[in-house]
Design an enzyme around this catalytic site. Structure first.
Site, mmCIF file in Angstrom:
data_model
loop_
_atom_site.group_PDB
_atom_site.id
_atom_site.type_symbol
_atom_site.label_atom_id
_atom_site.label_comp_id
_atom_site.label_asym_id
_atom_site.label_seq_id
_atom_site.Cartn_x
_atom_site.Cartn_y
_atom_site.Cartn_z
ATOM 1 N N HIS A 278 -16.065 1.311 -3.673
ATOM 2 C CA HIS A 278 -14.630 1.246 -3.445
ATOM 3 C C HIS A 278 -14.219 0.008 -2.658
ATOM 4 O O HIS A 278 -13.039 -0.295 -2.541
ATOM 5 C CB HIS A 278 -14.177 2.508 -2.699
ATOM 6 C CG HIS A 278 -12.706 2.736 -2.726
ATOM 7 N ND1 HIS A 278 -11.988 2.898 -3.887
ATOM 8 C CD2 HIS A 278 -11.790 2.820 -1.725
ATOM 9 C CE1 HIS A 278 -10.718 3.087 -3.611
ATOM 10 N NE2 HIS A 278 -10.565 3.035 -2.294
ATOM 11 N N ASP B 209 -18.032 3.296 -7.831
ATOM 12 C CA ASP B 209 -17.015 3.782 -6.904
ATOM 13 C C ASP B 209 -16.959 5.302 -7.006
ATOM 14 O O ASP B 209 -16.538 5.851 -8.025
ATOM 15 C CB ASP B 209 -15.659 3.173 -7.257
ATOM 16 C CG ASP B 209 -14.587 3.474 -6.213
ATOM 17 O OD1 ASP B 209 -14.828 4.341 -5.350
ATOM 18 O OD2 ASP B 209 -13.518 2.839 -6.264
ATOM 19 N N SER C 235 -6.513 0.824 -4.305
ATOM 20 C CA SER C 235 -6.646 2.252 -4.054
ATOM 21 C C SER C 235 -5.292 2.936 -4.254
ATOM 22 O O SER C 235 -4.749 2.918 -5.359
ATOM 23 C CB SER C 235 -7.214 2.476 -2.655
ATOM 24 O OG SER C 235 -7.770 3.739 -2.520
ATOM 25 N N TYR D 35 0.842 -1.202 0.000
ATOM 26 C CA TYR D 35 0.000 0.000 0.000
ATOM 27 C C TYR D 35 0.876 1.249 0.000
ATOM 28 O O TYR D 35 0.993 1.930 -0.978
ATOM 29 C CB TYR D 35 -0.955 -0.019 1.202
ATOM 30 C CG TYR D 35 -1.958 1.112 1.167
ATOM 31 C CD1 TYR D 35 -3.081 1.041 0.358
ATOM 32 C CD2 TYR D 35 -1.776 2.258 1.939
ATOM 33 C CE1 TYR D 35 -3.993 2.086 0.311
ATOM 34 C CE2 TYR D 35 -2.679 3.296 1.899
ATOM 35 C CZ TYR D 35 -3.787 3.216 1.089
ATOM 36 O OH TYR D 35 -4.683 4.256 1.047
#
Length: 741
Positions: A697, A662, A579, A499
């Site tokens: 999302h 989303d 993301s 991430y």
């Protein structure tokens, strides 16, 4: 009151703008790829003659073409985009249908998900409130237990709210007396929430309903007369899922009244980028007012509710640091802050002297992740090399004891009121599903409150942690998890996850999906990249703004470490991120396409020059910087996935995943990226996009959709990393290995 060290908008948000007026599609592009015996013909994607002018510190005015701008339009509003989505999905699912083992993976995942799961209980008014999923329910059901030992009874069942399971229960807040529960409803994965209220005793719905709530919790008044919340103005028709989120204001809602009668607590129309959150202190005598402009940093004010003419007292001004209320004794307040303490500290401040901060718990080597004031004690959660450690202190900061955790993993929870004798926490690890524990704050005794019944042996899975060198000589930790029968042979199919942003730490956590990947013979690795807070604020700062390339370097070096350790090779390595992690995957695949066999960028931020134009994207300037800043523009343009696809390079197999609803990282990012990738000459491996319907999302996604999408992901990377699934399915179901029921 519970503190989690996370900003008001801790997750990413992005949106799709309307189709540009007067910009009709011009030339068309299409491409065909051959994968083994399967020929793929991608849908033709029209281009438009659109360019934006940016100020570059190095070049002055720069025109940047955006040929797929029309794909930013909201699927709900554009027939052209909707038709393109259908055409892309048709190609993608035709390909996925050919993959060996896909059906067996889906069937096995369904078996694995079929085990009882509970949320942490919350105690109010002597009642216990919690969520439970019996295994395969699309949405967890909300229960109340009227007292310890009583039979729980269902209070809210979101599975009855829609036929497809996409309307979710997005948050619950019992009133202090346990009489009511305010809850939020999420429709189709959108970030917009509707607040409603249910009577706990009767189960009847009150008439209260509040719309246009986003990035807000609910905070009850101590007398139960109503609650505080934050919301945005109602958007213009047709712009609900695309317009920037500005002018957030905080309100108080009195039960039994309409939304139009809600009392405005605070707003700042002159600074529409500032958002507000408010809540009463534990004693109900003060109002804590938070202000923020982005995902990092906030201000704090305290308002004395006993003085009608009182003005808020500024405790922390500006947005340079993060601060959260922990508790108070009259005018003496405890706050968690990273001001002058990158690893965090707990300070005391008096309203009569708000400029003076006195350490109660000083900064240490291990970063603080959360602080709560419960049972007359302070409970402090830290990370020690990305593993949970929890300590108990007196309100004066005197050390009492360590909480004895059941192993190496992640502990979370410890919420409650200052006079509660008990609290609850959850513990999990890569090979251990979440178990809920009751903790006696006075005695320090933990006991199992709820735990899943296992039909697999956690000892069959090996969890190890390694440290590898990255840019600047920094040591980066990485977890490697696999079945005990799997050993390094230089060609193990391996999935690397990361991430690296927004102060979000990746800690050991159980995942049914990851367990199945390992059950099939794959290796799972998770790298703790800079950009999170695994090592405090400095670790975050080292991975944002002009340091963002460190994150990509850390991920690339993690991949090379897995190869050097003998686990895998570029022909057997897949990368996955969601993301901000989708941005990560897109960037590293552009920079080192030869290093990976497959890539899974999910709901990613792919256009770094327009991310701040939609919904909550403006908040992310804290981590990314603004493309309207000339120096930042030069930096963002260097790594933006959409703008840096290398024509003629041999790319890995790519499966982009997103959802048409989303409204956080809007699908236009993924749409434009895959269109550009398909139009480029990037080798023989497929470049596909899987577009889910009514899934948003990620939050609130039905279990059935999670199973379907995971099966597609695993079948895709198995095919391209050489994982043999020819014998997978029947023998695993028969043996029961890996099942968690």
């Amino acid at each position: 009151m519970r503190l989690i060290l996370m900003s008001a908008v801790s997750a990413l948000a992005l949106s799709a703008c309307g189709e540009p007026a007067g910009e009709a599609p011009q030339e068309e592009t299409g491409a065909a790829e051959t994968v083994g015996e399967t020929a793929l013909t991608y849908p033709e994607t029209p281009t438009v003659d659109v360019a934006d002018i940016y100020e570059s510190a190095a070049e002055g005015e720069v025109a940047v073409a955006d040929p797929y701008r029309w794909l930013e339009a909201d699927v709900r509003q554009s027939e052209e985009v909707r038709a393109w989505v259908e055409a892309q999905n048709a190609v993608t699912f035709s390909y996925l249908d050919t993959l060996p083992g896909r059906e067996a993976i889906s069937e096995r995942l369904t078996e694995l998900y079929d085990y009882e799961r509970f949320s942490l209980p919350e105690k109010e008014g002597g009642r216990y409130f919690f969520s439970r999923n019996d295994g395969l329910q699309d949405q967890s059901v909300y229960y109340v237990q009227d007292e310890a030992g009583a039979e729980p009874r269902m209070l809210l069942d979101p599975n009855t709210w829609s036929e497809d399971g996409t309307v979710a229960l997005a948050g619950t807040w019992p009133s202090p007396d346990g009489r009511y529960v305010a809850y939020q409803v999420q429709d189709g994965g959108s970030d917009w929430r509707t607040i409603r209220v249910v009577d706990v005793e009767t189960g009847e719905q009150l008439g209260d309903e509040i719309e246009w709530v986003k990035f807000s919790g609910v905070s009850w008044a101590k007398d139960g007369s109503g609650f505080y919340y934050s919301r945005y103005p109602e958007p213009e028709a047709g712009e609900e899922f695309t317009s920037l989120n500005l002018d957030q204001a905080a309100y108080f809602h009195t039960l039994g009244t309409g939304q139009g009668e809600d009392r405005l607590i605070i707003s700042n129309p002159e600074s529409p980028e500032v958002g507000w959150r408010v809540g009463e202190t534990n004693d109900g005598n003060y109002l804590v007012i938070y202000s923020s402009k982005g995902t990092d940093g906030n201000g704090v004010r305290i308002l004395d509710l006993s003085q009608p003419e009182a003005e808020p007292v500024v405790i922390f001004d500006g947005f340079a640091n993060n601060h959260s209320y922990v508790g108070n004794d009259g005018e003496s307040f405890l706050f968690f802050t990273d001001l002058d303490a990158p690893n965090g500290r707990v300070v005391r401040v008096d309203l009569s002297d708000p400029a003076t901060l006195t350490d109660v718990i000083a900064e240490g080597e291990a970063p603080i992740q959360g602080v709560s004031f419960v049972g007359g004690h302070l409970v402090v959660e830290r990370l020690e090399d990305v593993k949970s450690a929890v300590s108990v202190y007196t309100p004066q900061g005197e050390f009492v004891r360590e909480v004895e955790l059941p192993g190496i993993g992640t502990a979370s929870g410890f919420s409650g009121e200052p006079d509660d004798a008990e609290t609850f926490y959850a513990f999990t690890s890569f090979n251990r599903p979440t178990t809920i524990y009751r903790y006696d704050v006075e005695t320090g005794q933990s006991e199992v409150f709820r735990e899943p019944e296992l039909t697999f042996n956690p000892d069959d899975y090996v969890v190890s942690q390694v440290f590898y060198e990255s840019t600047g000589g920094v040591e980066v930790p990485m977890f490697i998890v696999h079945h005990r029968d799997v050993t390094p042979d230089g060609s193990q199919p391996t999935l690397l996850y990361g991430y690296g942003g927004f102060a979000i730490s990746l800690t050991p956590n159980f995942s049914v999906s990851n367990l199945q990947w390992m059950e099939m013979g794959g290796v799972y690795a998770m790298a703790n990249l800079r950009g999170g807070t695994e090592y405090g604020r400095d670790w975050h700062d080292a991975g944002r703004l002009f340091n963002k390339q460190n994150v990509f370097d850390d991920f690339i070096n993690a991949a090379e470490e897995l190869i050097d350790l003998g686990w895998t090779s570029p022909d057997n390595l897949a990368v996955y991120g969601r993301s901000n992690g989708g941005l990560l995957v897109g960037a590293v695949v552009n920079q080192r396409p030869e290093l990976f066999a497959a890539a899974l960028p999910a709901v990613g931020v792919m256009d770094m020059l327009r991310f701040n134009q939609f919904t909550a994207g403006r908040f992310w300037v804290d981590d990314y910087g603004s493309p309207q800043d000339p120096e930042m523009f030069d930096y963002l343009r260097l790594y933006s996935p959409y703008h840096n696809i290398e024509e003629g390079a041999d790319y890995p197999a790519v499966l982009v995943t997103t959802a048409d609803t989303d409204d956080r990282v809007v699908p236009g990012h993924s749409f434009k990226y895959i269109a550009a990738l398909q139009a480029a000459e990037t080798g023989d491996d497929p470049a596909l996009i899987r577009i889910e319907t009514r899934a948003g999302h990620g939050a609130g996604t039905p279990v059935s959709k999670i199973i379907e999408e995971t099966a597609d992901r695993w079948a895709f990377i198995a095919r391209h990393t050489g994982l043999d699934l020819s014998a997978y399915g029947a023998e695993e179901s028969e043996a029961g290995s890996g099942a968690a029921h």
